[in-house]
Design a protein around this motif. Structure first.
Motif, PDB file in Angstrom:
ATOM      1  N   GLY A 259     -13.236   6.907  -7.640  1.00 52.10           N
ATOM      2  CA  GLY A 259     -13.116   5.518  -7.206  1.00 52.10           C
ATOM      3  C   GLY A 259     -11.726   4.932  -7.401  1.00 52.10           C
ATOM      4  O   GLY A 259     -11.412   3.875  -6.854  1.00 52.10           O
ATOM      5  N   ALA A 260     -10.889   5.608  -8.193  1.00 54.52           N
ATOM      6  CA  ALA A 260      -9.506   5.165  -8.335  1.00 54.52           C
ATOM      7  C   ALA A 260      -8.675   5.548  -7.121  1.00 54.52           C
ATOM      8  O   ALA A 260      -7.634   4.933  -6.847  1.00 54.52           O
ATOM      9  N   LEU A 261      -9.116   6.574  -6.373  1.00 54.53           N
ATOM     10  CA  LEU A 261      -8.368   7.074  -5.221  1.00 54.53           C
ATOM     11  C   LEU A 261      -8.947   6.609  -3.891  1.00 54.53           C
ATOM     12  O   LEU A 261      -8.201   6.303  -2.958  1.00 54.53           O
ATOM     13  N   LEU A 262     -10.270   6.589  -3.797  1.00 51.64           N
ATOM     14  CA  LEU A 262     -10.936   6.213  -2.552  1.00 51.64           C
ATOM     15  C   LEU A 262     -11.575   4.844  -2.719  1.00 51.64           C
ATOM     16  O   LEU A 262     -12.285   4.613  -3.693  1.00 51.64           O
ATOM     17  N   LYS A 263     -11.356   3.941  -1.762  1.00 53.66           N
ATOM     18  CA  LYS A 263     -11.741   2.551  -1.938  1.00 53.66           C
ATOM     19  C   LYS A 263     -12.780   2.041  -0.944  1.00 53.66           C
ATOM     20  O   LYS A 263     -12.941   0.836  -0.784  1.00 53.66           O
ATOM     21  N   ASN A 264     -13.512   2.942  -0.304  1.00 52.70           N
ATOM     22  CA  ASN A 264     -14.624   2.507   0.532  1.00 52.70           C
ATOM     23  C   ASN A 264     -15.655   3.626   0.623  1.00 52.70           C
ATOM     24  O   ASN A 264     -15.356   4.797   0.376  1.00 52.70           O
ATOM     25  N   GLU A 265     -16.874   3.223   0.963  1.00 57.52           N
ATOM     26  CA  GLU A 265     -17.985   4.177   0.947  1.00 57.52           C
ATOM     27  C   GLU A 265     -17.871   5.244   2.028  1.00 57.52           C
ATOM     28  O   GLU A 265     -18.335   6.379   1.851  1.00 57.52           O
ATOM     29  N   GLN A 266     -17.217   4.920   3.166  1.00 60.72           N
ATOM     30  CA  GLN A 266     -17.065   5.911   4.220  1.00 60.72           C
ATOM     31  C   GLN A 266     -16.238   7.100   3.749  1.00 60.72           C
ATOM     32  O   GLN A 266     -16.600   8.261   4.003  1.00 60.72           O
ATOM     33  N   ASP A 267     -15.137   6.831   3.064  1.00 61.56           N
ATOM     34  CA  ASP A 267     -14.290   7.920   2.586  1.00 61.56           C
ATOM     35  C   ASP A 267     -14.973   8.712   1.479  1.00 61.56           C
ATOM     36  O   ASP A 267     -14.852   9.941   1.418  1.00 61.56           O
ATOM     37  N   THR A 268     -15.702   8.017   0.612  1.00 62.66           N
ATOM     38  CA  THR A 268     -16.422   8.711  -0.456  1.00 62.66           C
ATOM     39  C   THR A 268     -17.502   9.623   0.132  1.00 62.66           C
ATOM     40  O   THR A 268     -17.666  10.775  -0.291  1.00 62.66           O
ATOM     41  N   ASP A 269     -18.229   9.104   1.118  1.00 63.10           N
ATOM     42  CA  ASP A 269     -19.268   9.922   1.764  1.00 63.10           C
ATOM     43  C   ASP A 269     -18.649  11.113   2.486  1.00 63.10           C
ATOM     44  O   ASP A 269     -19.225  12.215   2.502  1.00 63.10           O
ATOM     45  N   LEU A 270     -17.482  10.917   3.092  1.00 60.54           N
ATOM     46  CA  LEU A 270     -16.808  12.007   3.793  1.00 60.54           C
ATOM     47  C   LEU A 270     -16.434  13.121   2.820  1.00 60.54           C
ATOM     48  O   LEU A 270     -16.673  14.306   3.104  1.00 60.54           O
TER      49      LEU A 270
END
Length: 282
Positions: A259-270
């Protein structure tokens, strides 16, 4: 005196040349680049490096150019007159003039650094409304019937996130530099400034994870330099080692504190989907 970075700010040769060129030409330096690449911080570091006072004007969507010059508080003057203030200040218009950041920089006893931060947030006419003031380094105060001239021409740093196009007339008066995202070698220097005792093996693995994530084309928002700094801080606090990251890689698991690097759920899900499919984004 020339700017070449500071102990806490790694400036590339191109950036240092741009700063010094703008100073020599006595033109505002317009800085663009990805969020998190140190555009705003640059003005602070220039002031520190050259030993000059700093005035910061952070622009918002509601900011007008007039606010950078001065504001006349007619409401306070009317209230004072209605209340029958016994002092003479009601007749003194200067008492109701609130000096803006440009005025403050203009009257500085020594050359100052003036930061106009995120100029593209304001109305499209905002840059044009400052053409004369930034070109001639003076403006007229109608209430005082006085021309305010800069004692010393300030070093003007203007940042933009490219949210809207700036007028050609404004661009002609600036020296432009785009801060490109740091390559791996430069990034290691930047991280080393913040964490001089970071083990080299952890540095190498963290860089591999970070740049591999940035290389995923479908990302909505690529992680920035400042987010990398935050992520490494969390790794150090938690005692995460390069072996831990290698183990997670072998197990096709996501790295900790993503969560320090990715700031939205779309990128996390990807990233999660890539891992489940055996993808190796890092």
């Amino acid at each position: 005196m020339a700017f070449s970075g500071t102990a806490t700010y790694v400036a590339t040769r191109e950036l240092s040349m741009a700063v010094n060129a703008a100073v020599q030409l006595q033109k505002p330096l317009l800085i663009k680049g990805e969020p998190g690449t140190g555009k705003t911080l640059l003005a602070y570091e220039i002031a520190q490096s050259l030993g000059k006072p700093l005035y910061t004007w952070h622009v918002k969507s509601t900011t007008s150019a007039q606010q950078g010059l001065y504001e006349y508080d007619a409401v306070s003057r009317l209230r004072d007159s209605q209340l029958g203030d016994g002092s003479n200040r009601v007749g003194d218009l200067a008492h109701y003039i609130r000096k803006g950041k440009l005025w403050q920089a203009f009257e500085s006893e020594e050359q100052a650094v003036l930061l106009i931060d995120e100029i593209d947030k304001a109305d499209i006419e905002f840059p044009n409304d400052l053409l004369l003031e930034l070109d001639r380094m003076e403006f007229y105060c109608y209430e005082l019937q006085q021309t305010i001239k800069a004692r010393h021409r300030p070093i003007v740093i203007i940042t933009s996130n490219n949210e809207k196009e700036l007028p050609d007339a404004f661009l002609r008066r600036c020296f432009f530099h785009f801060i490109r995202f740091p390559d791996r070698e430069t990034m290691e220097q930047i991280v080393g400034v913040h964490y001089p005792d970071l083990p080299q093996e952890l540095m190498t693995k963290a860089m591999s994870v970070f740049y591999s994530i940035r290389d995923v084309r479908a990302l909505k928002k690529k992680p920035s330099t400042s987010e990398l700094i935050d992520w490494i801080r969390l790794l150090l606090v938690a005692g995460v080692t390069h072996d831990d990251l290698n183990d997670l890689d072998a197990l096709n698991e996501l790295p900790p504190y993503l969560g320090a690097l990715l700031k939205n759920e779309q990128d996390t899900d990807l990233m999660t989907a890539l891992r489940r499919k055996g993808g190796r984004p890092y």
